[in-house]
Design a protein around this motif. Sequence first.
Motif, PDB file in Angstrom:
ATOM      1  N   HIS A  22      -5.767   2.235  -8.243  1.00 37.31           N
ATOM      2  CA  HIS A  22      -5.933   0.887  -8.779  1.00 37.31           C
ATOM      3  C   HIS A  22      -6.736   0.917 -10.077  1.00 37.31           C
ATOM      4  CE1 HIS A  22      -6.707  -3.422  -8.961  1.00 37.31           C
ATOM      5  NE2 HIS A  22      -7.995  -3.135  -9.097  1.00 37.31           N
ATOM      6  N   ARG A  58       0.819  -1.220   0.000  1.00 42.99           N
ATOM      7  CA  ARG A  58       0.000   0.000   0.000  1.00 42.99           C
ATOM      8  C   ARG A  58       0.848   1.263   0.000  1.00 42.99           C
ATOM      9  NH1 ARG A  58      -3.368  -0.139   5.096  1.00 42.99           N
ATOM     10  NH2 ARG A  58      -4.407   1.644   4.145  1.00 42.99           N
ATOM     11  N   ARG A  60      -4.563   2.520 -12.966  1.00 44.39           N
ATOM     12  CA  ARG A  60      -3.485   1.653 -13.455  1.00 44.39           C
ATOM     13  C   ARG A  60      -4.017   0.405 -14.133  1.00 44.39           C
ATOM     14  NH1 ARG A  60      -0.231   2.458  -7.798  1.00 44.39           N
ATOM     15  NH2 ARG A  60       0.265   4.672  -8.113  1.00 44.39           N
ATOM     16  N   SER A  61      -5.241   0.008 -13.804  1.00 42.71           N
ATOM     17  CA  SER A  61      -5.813  -1.167 -14.471  1.00 42.71           C
ATOM     18  C   SER A  61      -6.087  -0.897 -15.937  1.00 42.71           C
ATOM     19  CB  SER A  61      -7.109  -1.591 -13.771  1.00 42.71           C
ATOM     20  OG  SER A  61      -8.137  -0.625 -13.966  1.00 42.71           O
ATOM     21  N   SER A  71      -2.923   5.039  -0.857  1.00 39.54           N
ATOM     22  CA  SER A  71      -4.336   5.272  -1.126  1.00 39.54           C
ATOM     23  C   SER A  71      -4.991   6.181  -0.094  1.00 39.54           C
ATOM     24  CB  SER A  71      -5.080   3.929  -1.157  1.00 39.54           C
ATOM     25  OG  SER A  71      -4.886   3.236   0.064  1.00 39.54           O
TER      26      SER A  71
END
Length: 595
Positions: free
Chosen positions: A424, A120, A427-428, A338
Motif C-alpha cells: 500500500h 486483499r 503504490r501510494s 499482504s
Amino acid sequence: MRPRPPHQVGRPKARAKDWRGTLRRLWSYLAVHKRLLTLVLVMVLLSSALGLLGPYLLGRAIDAYLVPREREGLLWFIALLAGNYVFFSAATWLQNYWMIGIAQRTVATLREDLFRQLHRLPIAYFSRRKHGELMSRLTNDIENVSQTLNTSFVQVFTSVLTFAGMLGMMLWLSLWLTLITLTIIPLMVLGMKWITSRTGPRFREQQRNLGELNGFVEETLSGQQIVKTFSREQAMIEAFAERNARLRVSGYWAQVYTGFIPKLMNMLNNISFALIAGIGGLLAMQQLVSIGVIVTFAEYARQFTRPLNDLANQFNTILAAIAGAERVFEVLEEAPESGDEQAAVELERVRGEIVFEAVDFSYEPGVRTLRGIDLHVAPGQTLALVGSTGAGKSTIVQLISRFYAPDRGRILIDGRDIAGIRRHSLRSHMGFVLQDVFLFQDTIRENIRYGRLEATDAEVEEAARLANAHGFIAKLPRGYDTVLGQDGGGISQGQRQLLSIARAMLAGPSILVLDEATSSVDTVTEIKIQEALYRLMQGRTNIVIAHRLGTIRRADQIAVVEDGQIVERGSHESLLQARGRYYDLVHAGEREAGA
C-alpha cells in the motif's frame, strides 16, 4: 463497533467438500449473536412443547367431556386449548422474527468479509479466474447461505424437538399404537437414503454450472464490442446454450430428487394414519385404549412424518447452502497479497531511484518470462521500454508495483528492496496512466478524485485543467457532476484518457507508470493527451511502455526487451548508431507511419 467473528487467519485450510468444517465456519459467524440465539432456542423449545400439548388436550377433552356428555368445565377447557394455540403462535412468530435478524446480520458480515478479502488478494488470483464466477460467489452462493439461515436453523431444532417429544408422548399413551406407528421408519430411512445420496452431488454440480454460466455472461457482456466486430453473435449464443443446458440438466435432477421427499412422506403418513385408525378401533372395542387416545394418536401420527419431512427438506437446502458456503470459504482461505508484510516498512517519501538486480520471473513454473533483468533509473529520469508484444515490458512494470514478486534477484526503490516495503505504501507513491482506462459508474468529479480521496473540489478541477480535460468537462450539461456510464460510457476514448491523466495528476506520484498508446484517438485529442502527459511527467521518475517515437526520443534511457531479456540499452541516438534491434523497430514504425 460490531463484534467480529473469528476469521480465516490461523485456521487450518478446509478440505474440499468438508461439510463439518464448513458448518463450523458458519457457526463461528452465528456465535457472535449467542444471547439472541439462546432466546430463539427458548422459543423453539416452548413452541415445540405447546405444539405437542395441543393434540393431548384435544384427546383429554374427548374422554372427559364429549364421550360422557359432561358440560361442566368444558368452556374452561376450550379456553385452555385456545390459549395453548395462541401462545404457540406467539412463540413461533418470535423465533422466526429473531432468527431472520440474526441471519441477515450474519450474512451481511460474511458478505463484507468476502468483499474485503477480494481486495486483499493478489492480481494473479484474478487473472486465473473469470470475474463472473467470482461474482457468483458474492451473490448466488451468499444468497443460498442467507436463505438457509433464515429458515433451516430454526426448522432443524424444531423438527428434532418435535419428533423426540412426540415419540415420548406416544410411548406414554400407548406402547402398541407407538410400535404400529414406528413400522414406517425403516421404509422412510431406506427412501431418504436413496434420495439424499443423489441430491448432494446434484446440488454441487448445479452450483458449479451456475458459476460457470455467470462467468460466461459477464465475459460476453464485457467483450460485446469484440463479439460484434467479429460477427460471433451466433457462436456466443450457441456457447451460452450449451452452458445453460448443463445448468438446466443439473438443476432439473437436483429438484426432481428433492421433489421425491414430500411424495414419500405423504405416502408413509397416509399408511400410518390408516393403521392407527384401523388397529386403534379394534383396541378401543376391547377397551384397551380410549377414543381420546386414538384421536390424540391419529393427530400425532398425522404429524409424525412432518418433522422428519422437514428435516429431509432442510437437509437438501443445507446441502445447497454448504455447496455455496464452501465456495465462499475457498476465497476466504486464499493467501492475501499482504501475507508477507509483517516486517515491511512504510515509505515516508520517495526520490524515485529504481534498480533491478538480475531479476528472473515466471508466471507459470518452468516457463520463464523475464531473465536476468538489470536496470538503473535515476530519480527524475524517464525509462522507455520498447519491444515486440509479449516481450515482457508490462511484466517489468507489474514487478515494480509488487503485483508479482520476482523468482530471483532484487528490485530496489531508493536503495531499499521493495520486498520490505508495504504494498500500500509503495503504490501510494506511484501513479498509473494505462492504455485501457477504467472509470467507475460515478460522476466525473469522483472519478478524478479517486486519485486522492481527500482532495477538494478546487484541487480536482485544477488537476483537470493541467490534464487538458477541463475544456470538454465544462461543455457537458452537468459538468463535473456528469455521471458516467459503466466503464466510462458517455465520453470518448480520448476523453477517458484525459480523465485518467487528471486522476494521476491529483495523486501527485513520485513514480509514474505510463502506457501512452493513443492510436484510437483523433489528432487534436492526441496533441492534448501528449501535452498533458509531458506536464505530468515533469519532476518524476517515469517508466514508459513506449508506442510513439516522440516519447521514445525524449526518454533519458531506452531498454529494448525481447524474449524476457534486455537486449539493448541506451539513448535514442546511441541505439540508432548501434543499428541493432532498436534501429529495426524505429524504422519499421516509420515505414508503417509512412504507409
